[in-house]
Design an enzyme around this catalytic site. Sequence first.
Site, PDB file in Angstrom:
ATOM      1  N   GLU A   1       0.850  -1.192   0.000  1.00 43.23           N
ATOM      2  CA  GLU A   1       0.000   0.000   0.000  1.00 43.23           C
ATOM      3  C   GLU A   1       0.886   1.244   0.000  1.00 43.23           C
ATOM      4  OE1 GLU A   1      -3.622   0.190   2.418  1.00 43.23           O
ATOM      5  OE2 GLU A   1      -2.840   2.081   3.229  1.00 43.23           O
TER       6      GLU A   1
ATOM      7  N   TYR B  78      -6.820   6.880  -0.667  1.00 44.83           N
ATOM      8  CA  TYR B  78      -7.645   7.991  -1.143  1.00 44.83           C
ATOM      9  C   TYR B  78      -7.800   8.948   0.023  1.00 44.83           C
ATOM     10  CZ  TYR B  78     -11.559  10.010  -3.794  1.00 44.83           C
ATOM     11  OH  TYR B  78     -12.388  10.823  -4.526  1.00 44.83           O
TER      12      TYR B  78
ATOM     13  N   HIS C 230      -8.069   3.032  -3.812  1.00 44.82           N
ATOM     14  CA  HIS C 230      -9.019   3.182  -2.709  1.00 44.82           C
ATOM     15  C   HIS C 230     -10.006   4.297  -3.085  1.00 44.82           C
ATOM     16  CE1 HIS C 230      -6.045   1.552   0.566  1.00 44.82           C
ATOM     17  NE2 HIS C 230      -5.802   1.009  -0.618  1.00 44.82           N
TER      18      HIS C 230
ATOM     19  N   ARG D 243     -15.865   3.478   3.544  1.00 39.12           N
ATOM     20  CA  ARG D 243     -16.696   4.601   3.991  1.00 39.12           C
ATOM     21  C   ARG D 243     -15.831   5.840   4.201  1.00 39.12           C
ATOM     22  NH1 ARG D 243     -18.757   4.991  10.011  1.00 39.12           N
ATOM     23  NH2 ARG D 243     -16.561   5.585  10.130  1.00 39.12           N
TER      24      ARG D 243
ATOM     25  N   ALA E 214     -19.725   1.590   3.760  1.00 38.36           N
ATOM     26  CA  ALA E 214     -18.995   1.059   2.596  1.00 38.36           C
ATOM     27  C   ALA E 214     -19.883   0.092   1.807  1.00 38.36           C
ATOM     28  CB  ALA E 214     -17.726   0.362   3.069  1.00 38.36           C
TER      29      ALA E 214
ATOM     30  N   TYR F 105     -11.613  -5.621   9.989  1.00 36.58           N
ATOM     31  CA  TYR F 105     -10.968  -5.198  11.238  1.00 36.58           C
ATOM     32  C   TYR F 105     -10.837  -6.388  12.181  1.00 36.58           C
ATOM     33  CZ  TYR F 105     -12.030  -0.816   9.051  1.00 36.58           C
ATOM     34  OH  TYR F 105     -12.076   0.203   8.121  1.00 36.58           O
TER      35      TYR F 105
ATOM     36  N   LYS G 286     -21.310  -6.354   3.909  1.00 41.82           N
ATOM     37  CA  LYS G 286     -20.360  -5.817   2.920  1.00 41.82           C
ATOM     38  C   LYS G 286     -20.035  -6.865   1.855  1.00 41.82           C
ATOM     39  CE  LYS G 286     -17.047  -3.183   4.766  1.00 41.82           C
ATOM     40  NZ  LYS G 286     -15.780  -2.660   5.308  1.00 41.82           N
TER      41      LYS G 286
ATOM     42  N   GLN H 207       5.036   7.464  15.241  1.00 41.46           N
ATOM     43  CA  GLN H 207       4.035   7.253  14.192  1.00 41.46           C
ATOM     44  C   GLN H 207       3.127   6.076  14.570  1.00 41.46           C
ATOM     45  OE1 GLN H 207       5.684   5.466  10.631  1.00 41.46           O
ATOM     46  NE2 GLN H 207       4.965   7.215   9.467  1.00 41.46           N
TER      47      GLN H 207
END
Length: 293
Positions: free
Chosen positions: A16, A48, A77, A107, A123, A144, A164, A211
């Site tokens: 990614e 996105y 995305h 979403r 979503a 998740y 979904k 981070q």
Amino acid sequence: MIPELFKNGKTVFSFEIFPPKKDGSIESIYKTLDGLSDLHPDFISVTYGAGGSAAGASTHEIAGIIKKKYRTRCIAHLTCVNSTKEDIDRAIEEFRQSNVKNILALRGDINPDIEPKKDFPHASDLISYIKSHSSDISVSGACYPEGHVESDSLEEDIENLKIKVDAGAEHLISQLFFDNGAFYSFLDKVRAKGINVPIEAGIMPCVNANQIRRMIALCGASLPEKFTKLIARYGDDAEAMRDAGIAYAIDQIIDLAANGVDGIHLYTMNNPYVARKISESVSSVLNSNTEKV
Ligand code: FAD
């Protein structure tokens, strides 16, 4: 199409990346892609952002570059919470023009300062919309392993995940996690619910303690003692933290592959050095065609 990749027996390995921020430059994304492309991921996904991006470097433009210049499969995305149907039609048309036919339908996070638009509350609404209006596009979704932060329980979140998938998500990519046990328990639960699409495990190498602390605060991932000890000991030493974070991610990936997961999605954070170290260490394991357990 991306779901086809999961049919050949090996563990799918994807990356990614994110577009450069508004004050960044298009050159930075070429630098990232130059560093990643010879690692030959099965696909690269491009996030996105609500915050916009540098000129000439929006999600659809980068996705198009990945396909055309780097000849690599790509997922773009797309978030919907602040979009109308017209906005989504426009975004899909831009993806089409960039020859991008795989979308990770999300979403997006709700910004407390912005009233969400009404067309796509979840979503799953975006997924149904894309599947009914654009049958040439393959749609993936997010999942998740420890439950979405807004859900009261993992069980409730898995009920919604089923909606979904029933809406047309053909492949799922997971939120980051550091405890493989949590991911295996999640897989048992979703498979028992009849969710049978391929699920990639999202792995984020912890190479920068601050981070990662911010990320964990947002997503609520649980932290095994082995992981917290690394951060406590090496968090203030950038080089040691980077190397320990890479080693931890490699360890996670090898265990996941040995347990027969469908795929690994590496959150590269646009860092080719880290992606290379990890890819080189796991490539023989991920490409092994031995029977999955
Ligand atoms: P949803 O699936 O809509 O879920 C959100 C919440 O609503 C959950 O609690 C869920 O249980 C519940 N829910 C879902 N469907 C229903 C339903 N039908 N009825 C009732 N409740 C329901 N964000 C970005 O802004 N840009 C990105 O590029 C981006 N990429 C991501 C990639 C991955 C792999 C992941 C895991 C997340 C990504 N995110 C991204 C973050 C994501 O937008 C947020 O986590 C967001 O809060 C939820 O998005 P979702 O698509 O999972 O939402």
